[in-house]
Design a protein around this motif. Structure first.
Motif, PDB file in Angstrom:
ATOM      1  N   ASP A   8      -8.038  -8.431   7.644  1.00  0.00           N
ATOM      2  CA  ASP A   8      -7.007  -7.391   7.540  1.00  0.00           C
ATOM      3  C   ASP A   8      -7.600  -6.094   7.003  1.00  0.00           C
ATOM      4  OD1 ASP A   8      -5.137  -9.074   8.478  1.00  0.00           O
ATOM      5  OD2 ASP A   8      -4.292  -9.614   6.529  1.00  0.00           O
ATOM      6  N   ASN A  41       7.540   1.538   0.764  1.00  0.00           N
ATOM      7  CA  ASN A  41       6.944   0.966   1.978  1.00  0.00           C
ATOM      8  C   ASN A  41       6.452   2.061   2.923  1.00  0.00           C
ATOM      9  OD1 ASN A  41       7.082  -1.696   1.329  1.00  0.00           O
ATOM     10  ND2 ASN A  41       8.837  -2.182   2.617  1.00  0.00           N
ATOM     11  N   VAL A  44       3.258   3.451   1.584  1.00  0.00           N
ATOM     12  CA  VAL A  44       2.144   2.531   1.869  1.00  0.00           C
ATOM     13  C   VAL A  44       1.671   2.717   3.309  1.00  0.00           C
ATOM     14  CG1 VAL A  44       1.597   0.069   2.208  1.00  0.00           C
ATOM     15  CG2 VAL A  44       2.782   0.786   0.136  1.00  0.00           C
ATOM     16  N   LEU A  45       2.628   2.828   4.218  1.00  0.00           N
ATOM     17  CA  LEU A  45       2.301   2.996   5.640  1.00  0.00           C
ATOM     18  C   LEU A  45       1.618   4.345   5.883  1.00  0.00           C
ATOM     19  CD1 LEU A  45       2.641   1.710   8.451  1.00  0.00           C
ATOM     20  CD2 LEU A  45       4.855   2.845   8.618  1.00  0.00           C
ATOM     21  N   ARG A  49      -2.351   2.175   3.728  1.00  0.00           N
ATOM     22  CA  ARG A  49      -2.604   1.035   2.836  1.00  0.00           C
ATOM     23  C   ARG A  49      -1.877  -0.223   3.333  1.00  0.00           C
ATOM     24  NH1 ARG A  49      -0.320   1.742  -1.729  1.00  0.00           N
ATOM     25  NH2 ARG A  49       0.372   3.898  -1.653  1.00  0.00           N
ATOM     26  N   ALA A  50      -1.093  -0.076   4.413  1.00  0.00           N
ATOM     27  CA  ALA A  50      -0.379  -1.246   4.950  1.00  0.00           C
ATOM     28  C   ALA A  50      -1.356  -2.141   5.710  1.00  0.00           C
ATOM     29  CB  ALA A  50       0.734  -0.785   5.881  1.00  0.00           C
ATOM     30  N   ARG A  51      -1.134  -3.450   5.620  1.00  0.00           N
ATOM     31  CA  ARG A  51      -1.988  -4.388   6.358  1.00  0.00           C
ATOM     32  C   ARG A  51      -1.238  -5.018   7.526  1.00  0.00           C
ATOM     33  NH1 ARG A  51      -4.111  -7.831   1.425  1.00  0.00           N
ATOM     34  NH2 ARG A  51      -4.424  -9.374   3.046  1.00  0.00           N
ATOM     35  N   ALA A  52       0.076  -4.826   7.553  1.00  0.00           N
ATOM     36  CA  ALA A  52       0.894  -5.344   8.656  1.00  0.00           C
ATOM     37  C   ALA A  52       2.213  -4.582   8.659  1.00  0.00           C
ATOM     38  CB  ALA A  52       1.151  -6.830   8.480  1.00  0.00           C
ATOM     39  N   VAL A  53       2.801  -4.433   9.843  1.00  0.00           N
ATOM     40  CA  VAL A  53       4.080  -3.734   9.971  1.00  0.00           C
ATOM     41  C   VAL A  53       5.058  -4.628  10.723  1.00  0.00           C
ATOM     42  CG1 VAL A  53       5.229  -1.617  10.753  1.00  0.00           C
ATOM     43  CG2 VAL A  53       2.815  -1.545  10.152  1.00  0.00           C
ATOM     44  N   ARG A  54       6.248  -4.804  10.167  1.00  0.00           N
ATOM     45  CA  ARG A  54       7.287  -5.570  10.870  1.00  0.00           C
ATOM     46  C   ARG A  54       7.769  -4.771  12.078  1.00  0.00           C
ATOM     47  NH1 ARG A  54       9.210  -6.554   5.582  1.00  0.00           N
ATOM     48  NH2 ARG A  54       8.992  -8.741   4.970  1.00  0.00           N
ATOM     49  N   THR A  57      10.688  -2.680  11.101  1.00  0.00           N
ATOM     50  CA  THR A  57      10.346  -1.439  10.388  1.00  0.00           C
ATOM     51  C   THR A  57       9.916  -0.365  11.388  1.00  0.00           C
ATOM     52  OG1 THR A  57       9.587  -2.755   8.515  1.00  0.00           O
ATOM     53  CG2 THR A  57       8.895  -0.458   8.555  1.00  0.00           C
TER      54      THR A  57
ATOM     55  N   ASP B 216      -1.050 -12.906   2.989  1.00  0.00           N
ATOM     56  CA  ASP B 216      -0.735 -12.316   4.301  1.00  0.00           C
ATOM     57  C   ASP B 216       0.393 -11.291   4.186  1.00  0.00           C
ATOM     58  OD1 ASP B 216      -2.673 -13.717   5.555  1.00  0.00           O
ATOM     59  OD2 ASP B 216      -1.357 -15.268   6.374  1.00  0.00           O
ATOM     60  N   ASP B 218       1.209  -9.656   1.540  1.00  0.00           N
ATOM     61  CA  ASP B 218       0.804  -8.523   0.705  1.00  0.00           C
ATOM     62  C   ASP B 218       0.352  -7.384   1.626  1.00  0.00           C
ATOM     63  OD1 ASP B 218       0.306  -7.224  -1.663  1.00  0.00           O
ATOM     64  OD2 ASP B 218      -1.785  -7.827  -1.693  1.00  0.00           O
ATOM     65  N   GLY B 219       0.984  -6.234   1.542  1.00  0.00           N
ATOM     66  CA  GLY B 219       0.626  -5.106   2.408  1.00  0.00           C
ATOM     67  C   GLY B 219       1.479  -5.027   3.651  1.00  0.00           C
ATOM     68  N   LEU B 220       2.460  -5.958   3.746  1.00  0.00           N
ATOM     69  CA  LEU B 220       3.386  -5.920   4.904  1.00  0.00           C
ATOM     70  C   LEU B 220       4.516  -4.940   4.596  1.00  0.00           C
ATOM     71  CD1 LEU B 220       4.504  -7.223   7.605  1.00  0.00           C
ATOM     72  CD2 LEU B 220       5.754  -8.779   6.114  1.00  0.00           C
ATOM     73  N   VAL B 221       4.781  -4.048   5.546  1.00  0.00           N
ATOM     74  CA  VAL B 221       5.885  -3.085   5.338  1.00  0.00           C
ATOM     75  C   VAL B 221       6.947  -3.287   6.405  1.00  0.00           C
ATOM     76  CG1 VAL B 221       4.462  -1.378   4.184  1.00  0.00           C
ATOM     77  CG2 VAL B 221       4.740  -1.271   6.666  1.00  0.00           C
TER      78      VAL B 221
END
Lengths: 79, 221
Positions: A8, A41, A44-45, A49-54, A57, B216, B218-221
């Motif tokens: 990630d 959030n 972070v995006l 710094r985000a590692r995943a996005v829903r 979102t 996993d 952690d860091g999810l937005v």
């Protein structure tokens, strides 16, 4: 740290929220209000710094900004 | 099925548990060590160890054991030694004990006390992270795994040491070997201990997977 966390951290996805907000004269707080996403959030995006996005979102952000996911995110070229 | 919204245990409930577990841990540590040290000061005095009857000629009839803390008549018992029975167990009490016998005779209590302290040491940080809303914080899986080891050591190691103490006392009294009506007490049923340890090991694995999922997310937005 696990292998998946290592992977990630090696991503090259860049977020263009800064530019999109500037083009629309919007603040992060206004986008948070319009998209129903927390300022934390979004921050972070925006700061990569985000590692995943829903998907939910991303959908909310795109709806609020009137754009497509490709306008919000792109993958940087390799060095 | 939807995830339950209401917490099973609230912030103050966890706080109460932390205080309770911490207190029990300290009491277990102090009591376990103090009881063992106290035993060492009783060298040359009486030592009590668990024994069992070896079936054969000269063994008291089973009816004799239902007397409830009553002395049991055992052949070839040296002066100063006595076997008493309660509901299920036989206890051999013998005078002129050695330091080793005293230490081994109370080893199960020492292991139990240290185990309780170790369990509390592992459980308190786990409860604290649950209280902070991060039950799958790094290290918690290892803590639950540690609890499984503690259960095994306390449940099997302690009684095993007491059994060794029993063998040492029987050997000194000349009551060991073929023809003796007494043997060191058998280990208590380990099934419950093994099942509890297995359950904790499974829980540790669930926590390990939970830690991975938490990383996993952690860091999810």
């Amino acid at each position: 740290m696990t292998a998946s966390a290592d992977r990630d951290d090696q991503h090259r996805v860049v977020c263009h929220l800064d530019r999109l907000l500037e083009e629309r004269g919007m603040t992060l707080a206004a986008l948070a209000e319009a998209a129903g996403v927390t300022v934390v959030n979004l921050s972070v995006l925006k700061n990569d710094r985000a590692r995943a996005v829903r998907f939910s979102t991303l959908t909310a952000i795109c709806d609020a900004l009137g754009c497509q996911p490709g306008d919000v995110l792109s993958v940087a070229l390799r060095d | 099925m939807a995830t339950r919204e209401r917490a099973f245990i609230g912030h103050s409930g966890v706080e109460l548990l932390v205080v309770l577990v911490g207190f029990i841990g300290v009491v277990g540590l102090v009591a376990g060590i103090a009881y063992s040290i106290n035993g060492l000061t009783h060298a040359r005095a009486g030592v009590a160890v668990p024994v069992a009857l070896h079936p054969g000629p000269g063994s008291p009839e089973h009816a004799d054991l239902d007397a409830g803390q009553a002395p049991v008549a055992v052949e070839r018992l040296p002066p100063g030694a006595q076997v008493t029975a309660d509901a299920e167990d036989l206890t051999l009490t013998a005078w002129d004990s050695t330091l080793l016998e005293q230490l081994l005779g109370r080893a199960d209590s020492l292991v139990l006390g240290l185990g309780v302290a170790a369990g509390a040491f592992l459980l308190v940080p786990l409860l604290r992270s649950v209280q902070r809303g991060r039950p799958f914080a790094p290290g918690n899986a290892a803590r639950v795994g540690g609890l499984a080891v503690v259960v095994l050591v306390v449940g099997i190691g302690g009684p095993f040491l007491a059994r060794i103490g029993s063998a040492v006392v029987l050997a000194r009294l000349g009551l060991s070997g073929p023809g003796s009506v007494l043997t060191p007490a058998g280990l208590p049923s380990v099934l419950t201990v093994l099942l509890t340890a297995a359950l904790l090991a499974a829980l540790a694995e669930a926590f390990r997977r939970g830690e991975q999922l938490a990383e996993d997310v952690d860091g999810l937005v």
